[in-house]
Design a protein around this motif. Structure first.
Motif, mmCIF file in Angstrom:
data_model
loop_
_atom_site.group_PDB
_atom_site.id
_atom_site.type_symbol
_atom_site.label_atom_id
_atom_site.label_comp_id
_atom_site.label_asym_id
_atom_site.label_seq_id
_atom_site.Cartn_x
_atom_site.Cartn_y
_atom_site.Cartn_z
ATOM 1 N N GLU A 237 57.684 37.495 24.667
ATOM 2 C CA GLU A 237 56.263 37.408 24.333
ATOM 3 C C GLU A 237 55.424 37.119 25.568
ATOM 4 N N LYS A 238 55.933 36.263 26.454
ATOM 5 C CA LYS A 238 55.172 35.925 27.669
ATOM 6 C C LYS A 238 54.950 37.138 28.564
ATOM 7 N N LYS A 239 55.905 38.037 28.593
ATOM 8 C CA LYS A 239 55.766 39.220 29.432
ATOM 9 C C LYS A 239 54.606 40.105 28.978
ATOM 10 N N LYS A 240 54.236 39.991 27.713
ATOM 11 C CA LYS A 240 53.124 40.791 27.186
ATOM 12 C C LYS A 240 51.764 40.172 27.489
ATOM 13 N N TRP A 241 51.748 38.919 27.917
ATOM 14 C CA TRP A 241 50.467 38.251 28.171
ATOM 15 C C TRP A 241 49.737 38.897 29.338
ATOM 16 N N PRO A 242 48.451 39.145 29.228
ATOM 17 C CA PRO A 242 47.662 39.553 30.404
ATOM 18 C C PRO A 242 47.539 38.380 31.383
ATOM 19 N N VAL A 243 47.342 38.711 32.644
ATOM 20 C CA VAL A 243 47.140 37.676 33.656
ATOM 21 C C VAL A 243 45.750 37.070 33.490
ATOM 22 N N LEU A 244 45.649 35.790 33.726
ATOM 23 C CA LEU A 244 44.382 35.080 33.565
ATOM 24 C C LEU A 244 43.319 35.649 34.505
ATOM 25 N N PRO A 245 42.170 36.099 33.987
ATOM 26 C CA PRO A 245 41.075 36.523 34.883
ATOM 27 C C PRO A 245 40.578 35.347 35.717
ATOM 28 N N ARG A 246 40.217 35.618 36.955
ATOM 29 C CA ARG A 246 39.794 34.552 37.870
ATOM 30 C C ARG A 246 38.593 33.779 37.321
ATOM 31 N N LYS A 247 37.713 34.458 36.617
ATOM 32 C CA LYS A 247 36.488 33.813 36.157
ATOM 33 C C LYS A 247 36.737 32.776 35.062
ATOM 34 N N LYS A 248 37.922 32.802 34.448
ATOM 35 C CA LYS A 248 38.196 31.868 33.362
ATOM 36 C C LYS A 248 38.697 30.513 33.853
ATOM 37 N N SER A 249 39.141 30.428 35.104
ATOM 38 C CA SER A 249 39.590 29.133 35.629
ATOM 39 C C SER A 249 38.386 28.213 35.803
ATOM 40 N N LEU A 250 38.636 26.910 35.757
ATOM 41 C CA LEU A 250 37.544 25.946 35.819
ATOM 42 C C LEU A 250 36.807 25.976 37.155
ATOM 43 N N LYS A 251 37.466 26.453 38.178
ATOM 44 C CA LYS A 251 36.894 26.443 39.524
ATOM 45 C C LYS A 251 37.245 27.760 40.214
ATOM 46 N N PRO A 252 36.288 28.424 40.837
ATOM 47 C CA PRO A 252 36.615 29.687 41.514
ATOM 48 C C PRO A 252 37.480 29.453 42.749
ATOM 49 N N LEU A 253 38.422 30.341 42.963
ATOM 50 C CA LEU A 253 39.264 30.275 44.157
ATOM 51 C C LEU A 253 38.548 31.014 45.285
ATOM 52 N N ILE A 254 37.973 30.253 46.201
ATOM 53 C CA ILE A 254 37.239 30.831 47.326
ATOM 54 C C ILE A 254 38.046 30.747 48.612
ATOM 55 N N PHE A 255 38.714 29.617 48.813
ATOM 56 C CA PHE A 255 39.473 29.405 50.039
ATOM 57 C C PHE A 255 40.960 29.305 49.730
ATOM 58 N N HIS A 256 41.771 29.943 50.525
ATOM 59 C CA HIS A 256 43.213 29.714 50.514
ATOM 60 C C HIS A 256 43.767 30.079 51.877
#
Length: 515
Positions: A237-256
């Motif tokens: 079932e997990k393999k069918k899950w779509p990947v989390l869109p970046r906009k749904k996380s509580l904080k945008p990933l700007i730096f890495h």
């Protein structure tokens, strides 16, 4: 007789388990009820997501990070990131060579081997992978269904089989989960020993919690036994899950940070090590072409080597012989080679101002570079002097940003001249990032040129109209800087921010970025 009875029981439970395993592939969630920490009865029931959340959303959720949230089952890529970024190339090679034994040893022993190889001898105060590198790869592995279920609980407790130092920043910053149960790493005089503490005491957890985990993963029974109900999801079932869109996380990933631009699965990592000797020779060849040949010749040769440049021109007034001053090209900053890419596109030599660039990079640069001092008056005079001799490239962000965001533009360039041409640059790499906040900056160009097919899109926009400039148009320098930032962001489809170089280095390197 007792042996026959025991054999019968083993066969019975083996058959029962096989039936449950086959049934679990069809049911997305299974509910198990526990009594006093020991399974008193097992009840299988099909549950919809809506009934799951409506029934227990006001209770505390205890979920297994790897089983309930992350799509991938293997933890190897995360430990490879630690080994490569914190330990170096040789440590990463050792971990890759040991992977067959890790796979054969099973999860528990294999995990201990990966922890030891990845962490032994690493200095604790210099370990930044958990805050600067791993969150990006965790976010790319989060399933949206598991995320939605977890986030509907007000009180959440995460349980992980990885060392807590690897996941706590990701869970706290991007998911808002600040209670993490995981093993601590043993250390000696500030250095990791590569061993984990054996105890994970769940005594602080209240009883009657709701548990969420993976059907394949039966570990952490001691912690989940304090839950009155446990919901399990299958690997299928997990393999069918779509990947989390970046906009749904509580904080945008700007730096890495970090050098690896790909997910280092065993096969991808093996491909990287096979490519490295060829990549090193390709990097040397590209540098020699940069340095020794004229731009009209080096451009086609670099394209033949795999460096793909896409150019979009606007009608830009050239700085001819009648001009007393050169043109100022204002670019967003993606890599150390941005001014060189622009030089090849323009087919003429331009100068560039730099900051915190290694001496080695300055020596091998095919164009003239001048260091900025971060003293406003000194830098202004330097840039005016360079403009009086020809065209100049400046990156007012002051540092690179890998994600689709633009950092705040320094307004200094707006006061120097009104002949301003915005340049939008978008870069894509497949193996390595050619920038770093905490690593060796002298290797930036080497890592970038080692990529098989680095792709660069350069859009030379229209020259700023006179009414939008500082001297002729009467605009403030901040208005001009913001206008240029918006023009570039619109062309690239990026988002403008007020973050600065200091913010980036505070997050990724724990300093103010002064080199």
């Amino acid at each position: 007789m007792p042996r026959i009875k025991k054999l019968f029981q083993l066969k019975y439970f083996s058959s029962l388990f096989e039936i449950i395993r086959k049934t679990s592939r069809k049911l997305p969630y299974l509910r198990l009820k526990f009594s006093q920490g020991i399974p008193a009865s097992t009840q299988f029931k099909f549950l919809k997501n809506s009934s799951f959340t409506d029934e227990v959303s006001n209770q505390t959720l205890v979920f297994h990070l790897e089983g309930a949230l992350l799509k991938a089952y293997s933890l190897f890529p995360y430990f490879m990131l630690v080994a490569f970024e914190a330990g170096g190339l040789f440590r990463a090679l050792i971990l890759l060579l040991l992977y067959p034994f890790v796979w054969l040893l099973g999860h528990e022993l294999g995990l201990k081997v990966m922890v030891f190889v990845s962490f032994v001898g690493i200095k604790k105060e210099k370990f930044r992978a958990g805050t600067a590198i791993l969150p990006k790869f965790f976010l790319e592995d989060v399933g949206v269904v598991g995320f939605d279920m977890v986030m509907k609980y007000k009180t959440k407790v995460a349980v992980t089989s990885m060392p807590r130092i690897m996941v706590e920043c990701f869970l706290g910053d991007y998911l808002g989960i600040h209670v993490v149960i995981g093993k601590e790493l043993k250390e000696f005089h500030g250095y990791f020993l590569g061993l984990m503490e054996e105890n994970m005491d769940p005594a602080t957890m209240c009883i009657n919690n709701i548990g969420l985990g993976c059907f394949r993963n039966s570990r952490y029974q001691k912690i989940f036994s304090r839950c009155k109900e446990i919901y399990l999801v299958t690997e299928a079932e997990k393999k069918k899950w779509p990947v989390l869109p970046r906009k749904k996380s509580l904080k945008p990933l700007i730096f890495h940070d970090g050098r690896l631009a790909f997910r280092p699965t065993p096969l991808n990592t093996l491909s990287m090590f096979i490519w490295l000797p060829f990549g090193f020779l390709l990097h040397i060849t590209r540098i020699m072409v940069f340095i020794s040949l004229p731009f009209k010749v080096s451009g086609p040769l670099l394209a033949f080597s795999g460096m793909i440049n896409t150019v979009s021109h606007s009608n830009v007034e050239s700085s001819g012989e009648g001009k007393k001053r050169g043109m100022l090209y204002v670019c967003n900053h993606r890599t150390l080679l941005d001014p060189i890419y622009l030089t090849i596109v323009l087919m003429k030599s331009v100068s560039a101002v730099t900051y915190s660039v290694s001496r080695f990079s300055e020596v091998i640069s095919p164009i003239k570079t001048v260091r900025l001092t971060r003293d406003r008056k000194t830098d202004e005079e330097t840039m005016k002097k360079m403009l009086s001799k020809g065209d100049l490239v400046v990156c007012p962000e002051g540092t690179t940003c890998r994600e689709p965001y633009l950092l705040r533009f320094s307004p200094l360039f707006a006061e120097i001249t009104d002949d301003i041409v915005p340049v939008a640059i978008k870069l894509q790499v497949s193996l390595f990032y050619g920038s770093t906040a905490s690593g060796q900056k002298c290797l930036d160009s080497a890592f970038h040129l080692t990529n098989p097919n680095p792709t660069c899109l350069i859009m030379i926009l229209n020259k700023l109209p006179g009414w939008q400039t500082h001297n002729a148009g009467g605009k403030s320098k901040f208005e001009v800087a913001n206008y240029v930032q918006r023009q570039i962001a619109t062309a690239l489809g990026f988002e403008c921010t007020n973050l600065t170089r200091k913010d980036k280095y505070a997050i990724l390197a724990g300093n103010d970025g002064i080199v």
